[in-house]
Design a protein around this motif. Structure first.
Motif, short mmCIF file in Angstrom:
data_model
loop_
_atom_site.label_atom_id
_atom_site.label_comp_id
_atom_site.label_asym_id
_atom_site.label_seq_id
_atom_site.Cartn_x
_atom_site.Cartn_y
_atom_site.Cartn_z
N ASN A 24 0.80 -1.23 0.00
CA ASN A 24 0.00 0.00 0.00
C ASN A 24 0.83 1.27 0.00
O ASN A 24 0.45 2.29 -0.57
CB ASN A 24 -0.93 0.01 1.21
N GLU A 25 1.97 1.14 0.65
CA GLU A 25 2.84 2.31 0.74
C GLU A 25 3.26 2.78 -0.66
O GLU A 25 3.10 3.95 -1.02
CB GLU A 25 4.06 1.91 1.56
N LEU A 26 3.77 1.84 -1.48
CA LEU A 26 4.20 2.21 -2.84
C LEU A 26 3.01 2.50 -3.74
O LEU A 26 3.07 3.39 -4.60
CB LEU A 26 5.07 1.10 -3.44
N ALA A 27 1.92 1.73 -3.50
CA ALA A 27 0.70 1.98 -4.29
C ALA A 27 0.26 3.43 -4.10
O ALA A 27 -0.07 4.15 -5.06
CB ALA A 27 -0.41 1.04 -3.85
N TYR A 28 0.29 3.85 -2.87
CA TYR A 28 -0.12 5.21 -2.51
C TYR A 28 0.81 6.25 -3.15
O TYR A 28 0.38 7.23 -3.75
CB TYR A 28 -0.12 5.33 -1.00
N GLU A 47 1.64 10.35 -7.35
CA GLU A 47 2.40 10.84 -8.51
C GLU A 47 1.46 11.01 -9.71
O GLU A 47 1.49 12.01 -10.43
CB GLU A 47 3.52 9.85 -8.83
N ALA A 48 0.61 9.98 -9.90
CA ALA A 48 -0.36 10.03 -11.01
C ALA A 48 -1.30 11.22 -10.82
O ALA A 48 -1.56 11.98 -11.77
CB ALA A 48 -1.15 8.73 -11.09
N ILE A 52 -6.93 6.02 -4.87
CA ILE A 52 -6.46 6.28 -3.50
C ILE A 52 -7.52 5.76 -2.51
O ILE A 52 -7.20 5.14 -1.49
CB ILE A 52 -6.16 7.78 -3.31
N GLY A 53 -8.78 6.02 -2.89
CA GLY A 53 -9.87 5.47 -2.07
C GLY A 53 -9.72 3.95 -1.94
O GLY A 53 -9.85 3.39 -0.84
N ASN A 54 -9.40 3.31 -3.06
CA ASN A 54 -9.22 1.85 -3.05
C ASN A 54 -8.09 1.42 -2.11
O ASN A 54 -8.19 0.39 -1.43
CB ASN A 54 -8.91 1.34 -4.45
N ILE A 55 -7.01 2.20 -2.12
CA ILE A 55 -5.88 1.85 -1.25
C ILE A 55 -6.34 1.86 0.22
O ILE A 55 -6.07 0.92 0.98
CB ILE A 55 -4.70 2.81 -1.48
N PHE A 56 -7.08 2.91 0.60
CA PHE A 56 -7.58 2.97 1.98
C PHE A 56 -8.60 1.85 2.24
O PHE A 56 -8.66 1.29 3.32
CB PHE A 56 -8.19 4.35 2.27
N PHE A 57 -9.37 1.56 1.20
CA PHE A 57 -10.35 0.47 1.32
C PHE A 57 -9.67 -0.83 1.71
O PHE A 57 -10.10 -1.53 2.61
CB PHE A 57 -11.07 0.32 -0.03
N LYS A 63 2.53 11.23 1.34
CA LYS A 63 1.54 12.28 1.11
C LYS A 63 2.15 13.65 1.39
O LYS A 63 2.00 14.58 0.59
CB LYS A 63 0.32 12.05 2.00
N THR A 64 2.86 13.71 2.53
CA THR A 64 3.50 14.98 2.88
C THR A 64 4.46 15.41 1.78
O THR A 64 4.49 16.57 1.38
CB THR A 64 4.27 14.84 4.21
N ARG A 65 5.23 14.40 1.30
CA ARG A 65 6.20 14.72 0.24
C ARG A 65 5.48 15.33 -0.97
O ARG A 65 5.92 16.33 -1.53
CB ARG A 65 6.93 13.44 -0.20
#
Ligand code: ADP
Length: 702
Positions: A139-143, A148-149, A169-174, A369-371
């Motif tokens: 998830n970390e890299l997916a996010y 980036e996209a 992104i919603g899916n990643i949190f899902f 996200k911060t980055r």
């Protein structure tokens, strides 16, 4: 690729639509046989076309082979565009067969080796990598890749791409079980999709929100969204969408304790997913069905479905799916009293869950996200900075241009003023010079005019005095002279021959002296009188004047037996006394200055430039050249009184009169031969035509 329509057309022509399946093999053979003889473009197009055919015939290995061949050929020919296309197709291929590691590998090659990609390609690559990582449970890299996209999508301002990223992104949190956050992202996505009227996006969002509410056990909310999604997909016969929508409805009905409905939709879903080889989706549905059967306490069915789901999840190498199914299976074993198995599976699930959403992963995601937020802010600042810079540049350029224009204007003004000033200076100098010259000339002139004026004044004064003196002298002296003359004559008459010889002689001297003095005074008086009275002019018959003079000189003419001749003379407009005085003096001189010869005097006239010129010609003693000018001055005489009587005033009177008319008087003479006295009078003439005058030889003739 480029030849695709051609091949399809060829297929249709050769075999008709029914015969396509049968004919595919023949076409593949044709294409394979031809590939060797083709140029690069032909080869690449053939590889892509073959891959397409293999995709349709589901010959996966051959499809991959053709795509790899295409990539190899493109690399050999260093065709960048075709390499990118081939890698995209390979990546998609791995996505289709759900080999997420290969998806990551392929798209990462694009991401790392083919920069800079076009913005849209970059977004696609990142999205593919992100989704693959999500499926793999990273998830970390997916996010990070999805951010980036999203970043690039926002850069190009493409709403549908922004929506897709937010959705993912919603899916990643899902898949981290963070359903509320996931729902937030889905809601955001839904708004965008509604705005741009992107129905598939709208469908996905409803489906995803429904799915999330299912997970949150909020069955009613879930059902509402799931039904919307289901209707949207049904309306458009969107198979993939229907597969998910039916699954979600199954979940909702399961939650609502409606196992029949749940199984009905799950069955529909599994059927659709099988049609599309969707292992990933099938795992979830099989698990769902297993759970329903478990609820219905149909353990064999439950075990069957849950085991199938578990096996597929394992083969699919999908952590999230494995987590879900191991949890469900553990539950099953727990319910069927196989606690050992239940425990093993539970531990397995917990480990997976931890790997998907442990503190480190969450921290890393937050960091990512911060980055990106920093990057976005930096970009925004950079953009602003750029804008400010460009504004500054424009202002600078503008002011520079304006300054240059101003300078140019000032410079040209300065130049023209300078030129103007120079011209003015030159003109001023010229004017100054002219002024100076004028001043000098004026002062010189004024000096000389002043001098002349002064001299004239003095001359006038002395002339006046002289004239007055001459008049007074001649007039007033005449009176005592007349007295002397009278008494001398009285003495002579009374005492002649009574006194001695000397006395008589002395008395003669006195009387002749008085007589001479008298003539002199008369002539001086005449001379001075010329200026005293204003002379009136009238038409004068010159011949009459000459005749009168001849009469008055009769005594002299007879004494010398002189011959007087004259031609026709013109009438002129002049003063009679003046004309008489001139002819009187000239004719009397012509008779007087002879040396024993009979005087012959000829009087005539001629015209020169319209001006009458009179002459008096004699055959007398003549005058030497050197004296010819002198004789016209007053008191100038060439002889003694004993030789020829006279006062030396006659010719000067003539000169004065002629000059008072603007004329001239001169003499042409030869000693002992005679003289011709000429005088011109520029006055009006009449009576005689110019042709009647015969010009006279100027040299005197006898
Ligand atoms: P005047 O006759 O009283 O001497 P004029 O003024 O008439 O004075 O003449 C000046 C002089 O010019 C004369 O004294 C004479 O010498 C000379 N002169 C004038 N007329 C003639 C002439 N026709 N022939 C020769 N000499 C002349």
């Amino acid at each position: 690729m480029k030849n695709k329509p051609v091949y399809t057309l060829l297929l249709l022509l050769l075999f008709g639509s029914n015969g396509i399946a049968h004919s595919t093999d023949s076409l593949i053979t044709i294409l394979h046989n031809q590939i060797e003889n083709k140029n690069y473009e032909g080869q690449i197009a053939t590889h892509f076309e073959l891959a397409k055919i293999y995709k349709a015939t589901q010959e996966k290995n051959n499809e991959l082979e053709q795509l790899e061949q295409a990539l190899k050929t493109a690399k050999f020919h260093e065709n960048h565009t075709d390499q990118i296309e081939a890698l995209f197709q390979i990546g998609n291929y791995y996505g289709r067969i759900q080999d997420y590691s290969k998806v990551v590998e392929t798209f990462k090659e694009l991401f790392l080796e083919y920069q800079p990609l076009e913005q849209e390609q970059q977004i696609d690559v990142c999205d593919h990598i992100s989704n693959a990582y999500r499926r793999l449970g990273n998830n970390e890299l997916a996010y990070e890749y999805q951010l980036e996209a999203l970043y690039h999508a926002e850069q190009i301002g493409d709403s549908s791409l922004i929506a897709r990223s937010l959705y993912q992104i919603g899916n990643i949190f899902f898949f981290q079980y963070n359903y509320p956050v996931a729902i937030d992202y889905y809601q955001k996505t839904l708004e965008i999709c509604k705005k741009i009227d992107f129905w598939r996006g709208i469908f996905n969002c409803h489906g995803a929100i429904g799915g999330a509410y299912d997970r949150l056990n909020e069955a009613n909310k879930a059902l509402k969204h799931n039904l919307t999604a289901y209707h949207l997909a049904s309306e458009r016969d969107y198979k993939l969408g229907l597969a998910y929508a039916t699954h979600n409805l199954g979940m909702s009905y399961a939650l609502l304790n409606q196992p029949d409905s749940a199984l009905f939709y799950y069955e529909k879903s599994i059927k659709l997913k099988n049609e599309q080889n969707d292992t990933w989706g099938s795992i979830a549905t099989l698990r769902g069905m297993g759970e329903v059967y478990l609820e219905l306490e149909n353990f064999p069915k439950s075990k069957e479905y849950l085991s199938r789901a578990y096996d597929l999840a394992k083969s699919n190498n999908s952590k999230p799916r494995l987590l879900e199914t191991s949890m469900a299976l553990s539950d099953f074993f727990s319910k069927t009293q196989n606690h050992e198995q239940a425990n093993i599976l539970l531990n397995e699930a917990l480990a997976l869950k931890d790997s998907l959403a442990n503190e480190t992963v969450l921290q890393k995601m937050s960091d990512a996200k911060t980055r990106f937020e920093i990057k976005e802010k930096e970009e925004a600042l950079l953009l602003k900075d750029k804008e400010i810079k460009s504004i500054y540049t424009w202002i600078l350029m503008g002011s520079l241009g304006f300054t240059l224009l101003l300078l140019w204007a000032l410079f040209s003004r300065y130049i023209s003023q300078k030129r103007h000033a120079k011209e003015l200076e030159l003109k001023n100098r010229q004017i100054e010079k002219q002024h100076q010259e004028l001043r000098e000339a004026y002062s010189a002139q004024s000096i000389s005019s002043k001098q002349i004026f002064e001299q004239n004044k003095q001359l006038e004064v002395s002339n006046t005095e002289l004239k007055r003196f001459a008049y007074i002298a001649s007039h007033d002296l005449k009176e005592p002279l007349r007295t002397i003359g009278s008494y001398a004559n009285l003495l002579k008459r009374r005492y002649q021959n009574q006194l001695d010889k000397n006395a008589d002689e002395f008395i003669d001297f006195i009387t002749s002296g008085v007589e001479r003095m008298y003539h002199l005074l008369s002539d001086v008086l005449d001379y001075s009188n010329l200026d005293r009275f204003e002379s009136s002019v009238e038409w004068i018959k010159t011949e009459e004047i000459v005749k009168d003079i001849t009469q008055s000189l009769n005594h002299q003419i007879e004494e010398k037996k002189a011959i007087i001749q004259f031609t026709t003379l013109p009438e002129i407009k002049a003063n009679e006394t003046h004309l008489s005085q001139i002819f009187q003096n000239l004719i009397s001189n012509a008779i007087k200055f002879t040396n024993g010869k009979t005087p012959i005097v000829q009087i005539g006239s001629r015209f020169a430039k319209g001006v009458p010129i009179f002459y008096v010609k004699d055959n007398g003693i003549g005058i030497e050249d050197s004296y010819q000018a002198k004789i016209f001055d007053i008191f100038q005489r060439l002889h003694t009184n004993e030789e020829f009587e006279g006062t030396g005033i006659g010719l000067s009177i003539c000169k004065k009169i002629v000059e008072s008319y603007g004329g001239e008087i001169w003499v042409e003479s030869s000693p002992n031969k005679g003289s011709i006295f000429y005088f011109s009078l520029p006055v009006e003439t009449k009576g005689v035509s110019r042709e009647s005058f015969q010009s006279l030889p100027f040299v005197a003739s006898n």
